[in-house]
Design an enzyme around this catalytic site. Structure first.
Site, PDB file in Angstrom:
ATOM      1  N   GLU A  59     -10.157  -4.345  -5.481  1.00 64.08           N
ATOM      2  CA  GLU A  59      -9.640  -3.180  -4.368  1.00 64.08           C
ATOM      3  C   GLU A  59      -9.448  -1.756  -4.983  1.00 64.08           C
ATOM      4  O   GLU A  59      -9.447  -1.718  -6.300  1.00 64.08           O
ATOM      5  CB  GLU A  59      -8.612  -3.707  -3.830  1.00 64.08           C
ATOM      6  CG  GLU A  59      -7.413  -3.830  -4.709  1.00 64.08           C
ATOM      7  CD  GLU A  59      -6.022  -3.987  -3.638  1.00 64.08           C
ATOM      8  OE1 GLU A  59      -5.748  -3.095  -3.164  1.00 64.08           O
ATOM      9  OE2 GLU A  59      -5.392  -5.225  -3.642  1.00 64.08           O
ATOM     10  N   SER A  61       0.903  -1.232  -0.036  1.00 59.55           N
ATOM     11  CA  SER A  61      -0.033   0.028   0.005  1.00 59.55           C
ATOM     12  C   SER A  61       0.812   1.437  -0.195  1.00 59.55           C
ATOM     13  O   SER A  61       1.740   1.542  -0.921  1.00 59.55           O
ATOM     14  CB  SER A  61      -0.980  -0.126   1.016  1.00 59.55           C
ATOM     15  OG  SER A  61      -2.115   0.831   1.101  1.00 59.55           O
ATOM     16  N   HIS A  63      -7.431  -6.082   0.070  1.00 57.27           N
ATOM     17  CA  HIS A  63      -6.247  -5.007   0.039  1.00 57.27           C
ATOM     18  C   HIS A  63      -5.532  -5.286   1.080  1.00 57.27           C
ATOM     19  O   HIS A  63      -5.802  -5.761   2.235  1.00 57.27           O
ATOM     20  CB  HIS A  63      -6.666  -3.503   0.245  1.00 57.27           C
ATOM     21  CG  HIS A  63      -5.567  -2.687   0.441  1.00 57.27           C
ATOM     22  ND1 HIS A  63      -4.764  -2.332  -0.624  1.00 57.27           N
ATOM     23  CD2 HIS A  63      -4.907  -1.728   1.423  1.00 57.27           C
ATOM     24  CE1 HIS A  63      -3.935  -1.567  -0.482  1.00 57.27           C
ATOM     25  NE2 HIS A  63      -4.118  -1.162   0.759  1.00 57.27           N
TER      26      HIS A  63
END
Length: 304
Positions: free
Chosen positions: A238, A149, A268
């Site tokens: 996602e 991320s 995610h």
């Protein structure tokens, strides 16, 4: 595979309210951080995990190993959390699975978080950590950089900075749903983990008074040519999937050897639940094997 596995629908149903509460844009980031650290106790690490508390580039870090580890190669791991939350504690289990698969120590950096420390604090910390690993005696091409991320975006930004400022290239990049351009507004309100309001709050906190066009902040906007072999994973459902697909296309157009795994039915950074879900464990193993191959090319060539 995990010692204990749970049905995928059960885990999804359990995680949905957890993330809606824990990563809520109206909660102070300090509360979100505490909840994430507390919740990480449910993430099972593999047997034999060892954690050593160290310092890298002037910041705390965890050196995570499982079994015997290489003394010539390592992984620098940059955790996710929108640049505002997350820690080595929240990502310890994931780091341990990667340590087991690579046979290397995984160094999880506790970089400074926004809004207290906006851009470029996290990037400066990552740069200092990588350079200190080199000072410790690791060759740059025996250091892989991985992250998820925001940490995936930070890994990409670090590789660009190392190339441009230090003429150095890591062995590989392992990117789990990387947030390569925080300027981009999601087209949907939320996925299982991330909501649009939360992601926008994190992007604003990280940018501070900076320039959103700065490629250190948004490395997807930067030059990708000359980066090392890269692995990217994202689930098709996602919010970051389209951005990840665009990154992969741009990496390949720039001549960067790139592997792209698109999953269905996960969420995610499902790798955080690798100790509970078979399919999450499988993509974690895949990333670990990619990094292992990149870190041990000399050994592979010498066989026979």
């Amino acid at each position: 595979m995990p010692d204990v596995t749970l049905p995928l629908p059960v885990v999804r149903a359990a995680l949905n309210p957890v993330f809606r509460i824990m990563l809520h844009h109206r909660l102070p980031f300090s509360v979100q951080r505490a909840l994430m650290d507390w919740g990480s106790a449910a993430q099972r690490a593999p047997r034999g995990t060892r954690v050593e508390y160290v310092e890298l580039g002037g910041r705390p870090a965890e050196r995570v190993t499982v079994g015997q580890d290489s003394d010539t190669a390592t992984v620098l791991y940059l955790h996710g959390g929108g640049y505002t939350v997350g820690s080595p504690v929240t990502h310890r289990a994931l780091a341990a699975y990667l340590a087991r698969e690579t046979g290397c120590a995984v160094q999880v950096l506790d970089y400074r978080l926004a809004p207290e420390h906006p851009f470029p604090a996290a990037l400066e910390d990552a740069e200092a950590a990588f350079l200190e690993l080199v000072d410790f005696g690791y060759r740059p091409d025996r250091i892989a950089v991985a992250g998820d991320s925001a940490g995936g975006g930070l890994s990409l930004a670090l590789a660009e900075r190392l190339r441009d400022r230090h003429v150095v290239t890591p062995a590989a990049l392992g990117l789990i749903a990387p947030w390569g351009d925080p300027n981009e507004v999601p087209t949907r309100d939320r996925d299982l983990v991330v909501s649009k309001p939360w992601s926008r709050a994190c992007a604003a906190a990280y940018l501070g008074r900076g320039d959103g066009s700065d490629t250190g902040y948004a490395p997807l906007l930067g030059e990708l040519r000359g980066l090392p072999p890269t692995y990217v994973q994202a689930d098709v459902d996602e919010l970051l999937h389209n951005q990840c697909a665009r990154l992969v296309a741009q990496l390949r157009a720039a001549g960067v050897p790139t592997e792209f795994t698109e999953t269905r039915g996960l969420w995610h950074v499902a790798q955080l639940q690798a100790g509970l879900v078979d399919s999450a464990a499988a993509v974690t193993v895949e990333l670990g094997q990619f990094l292992r191959q990149a870190l041990r090319p000399a050994r592979n060539r010498s066989i026979g």
